[in-house]
Design a protein around this motif. Structure first.
Motif, mmCIF file in Angstrom:
data_model
loop_
_atom_site.group_PDB
_atom_site.id
_atom_site.type_symbol
_atom_site.label_atom_id
_atom_site.label_comp_id
_atom_site.label_asym_id
_atom_site.label_seq_id
_atom_site.Cartn_x
_atom_site.Cartn_y
_atom_site.Cartn_z
ATOM 1 N N ARG A 1 -2.938 6.410 -0.843
ATOM 2 C CA ARG A 1 -2.344 5.005 -0.725
ATOM 3 C C ARG A 1 -2.537 4.301 -2.169
ATOM 4 O O ARG A 1 -3.624 4.403 -2.699
ATOM 5 C CB ARG A 1 -2.866 4.283 0.446
ATOM 6 C CG ARG A 1 -2.474 4.797 1.602
ATOM 7 C CD ARG A 1 -1.007 5.007 2.219
ATOM 8 N NE ARG A 1 -0.659 3.621 2.878
ATOM 9 C CZ ARG A 1 -0.598 3.534 4.180
ATOM 10 N NH1 ARG A 1 -0.736 4.442 5.145
ATOM 11 N NH2 ARG A 1 -0.162 2.321 4.442
ATOM 12 N N THR B 1 -3.603 1.373 -2.627
ATOM 13 C CA THR B 1 -5.103 0.767 -2.661
ATOM 14 C C THR B 1 -6.281 1.606 -2.883
ATOM 15 O O THR B 1 -7.218 1.086 -3.432
ATOM 16 C CB THR B 1 -5.404 0.199 -1.341
ATOM 17 O OG1 THR B 1 -5.337 1.123 -0.087
ATOM 18 C CG2 THR B 1 -4.533 -1.016 -0.950
ATOM 19 N N ASP C 1 0.974 -1.050 -0.137
ATOM 20 C CA ASP C 1 0.096 -0.049 0.018
ATOM 21 C C ASP C 1 0.890 1.180 0.030
ATOM 22 O O ASP C 1 0.646 1.905 0.984
ATOM 23 C CB ASP C 1 -0.858 0.090 1.185
ATOM 24 C CG ASP C 1 -2.187 0.789 1.038
ATOM 25 O OD1 ASP C 1 -2.546 1.445 -0.139
ATOM 26 O OD2 ASP C 1 -2.795 1.244 1.933
#
Length: 303
Positions: free
Chosen positions: A248, A250, A166
């Motif tokens: 991040r 993700t 991440d």
């Protein structure tokens, strides 16, 4: 004195976490008046005050600190006992309780859970979205079997494994002065971008803590032009030209359908992970083992 009441114990722990009877009642889905009455009855039976109540909320007294510590221990033991009993069955029944952050639910976790549910249709799933600190507290209180959270916390009391990479990315709009640099396809150093105005994201969150620490290390302060509470809002404000942003990896799916540019930061501190976190002393039921095994099998580190 009456026997130990797990519901009242959970309420006491919740009030201690939130500093609010109202928020504790919301979490347990019980009327505030009923919660207040339970706490008052408990204090009357014990003969001590557990909370100092004021307009600002409810704070633990010294006696309350002792009582909450005991409640946490008993609730953990109850949860662990239930987990151990699951293994007396075939392992194809029971439940899996996950406490996870929004970042985890933005990444590969939903697809992983769909695969898990398909392979284990009789196992019930209880997925709770919350901040990392509350997710760890949920494990400590016996309300979750596994937490999935960002890696920048103190995990010395826990057992951890990498769940998903991440890494921290920098964002900008196509007409921003940094756009050619981000379009180059090369990694960018944090000190190349820190001087630009930033669209900030909820203070005290995992990403905010990382960025603040990095800025302090570089001897600079992040110049926040605006501050938002959600990552979709951050992307929209960056797209509108209010500054650069940080995200991040993700959450990169949020850039779909936008013109926002992104690039990976090259600094070592930006190589982050989401972790699966457990209490080492808690038992591993068949449903928990199956989930952890699937998470390991399907994890592919980013290059």
């Amino acid at each position: 004195m009456q026997l130990f009441d797990p519901l009242t114990a959970r309420l006491v722990v919740a009030i201690s976490q939130y500093g609010s009877i109202g928020r504790a009642s919301e979490r347990e889905n019980i009327a505030t008046s009923a919660v207040s009455r339970r706490i008052s009855d408990l204090e009357s039976r014990l003969g001590v005050a557990l909370f100092d109540r004021s307009m600002q909320g409810a704070q633990l007294t010294p006696a309350g600190e002792v009582y909450v510590a005991g409640c946490r221990e008993i609730l953990r033991q109850i949860a662990d006992l239930n987990t151990r009993l699951v293994d007396f069955s075939t392992g194809e029944s029971g439940g899996l309780r996950l406490a996870c952050t929004s970042s985890a639910l933005s990444g590969r976790l939903p697809e992983l859970l769909a695969e898990y549910a398909s392979a284990h249709p009789r196992i019930g799933l209880d997925i709770q979205e919350m901040t990392a600190s509350l997710a760890l507290a949920a494990m400590d209180d016996g309300r979750a079997d596994v937490a999935i959270v960002a890696d920048n916390y103190d995990f010395s009391r826990y057992s951890t494994e990498v769940f998903e990479d991440d890494n921290v990315m920098v964002l900008c709009s196509p007409d921003h002065i940094l756009a050619p640099r981000l379009q180059s396809g090369q990694e960018v150093r944090f000190d190349e971008v820190v001087e630009h105005e930033v669209v900030g994201i909820h203070h005290s969150g995992a990403l905010d803590r990382l960025l603040s620490a990095a800025a302090a290390e570089s001897g600079r302060a992040l110049g926040e032009r605006v501050n938002v509470e959600t990552f979709p809002s951050l992307v929209r404000m960056v797209e509108a030209g209010f500054g650069i942003g940080f995200l991040r990896s993700t959450s990169l799916h949020l850039l779909a359908g936008t013109d926002v540019l992104s690039a990976r930061l090259s600094d070592a501190w930006t190589r982050r992970s989401l972790l699966t976190v457990r209490r080492p002393a808690s038992p591993l039921s068949a449903p928990i083992r199956a989930f952890l095994d699937l998470a390991r099998k399907t994890y592919h580190p980013q290059l």
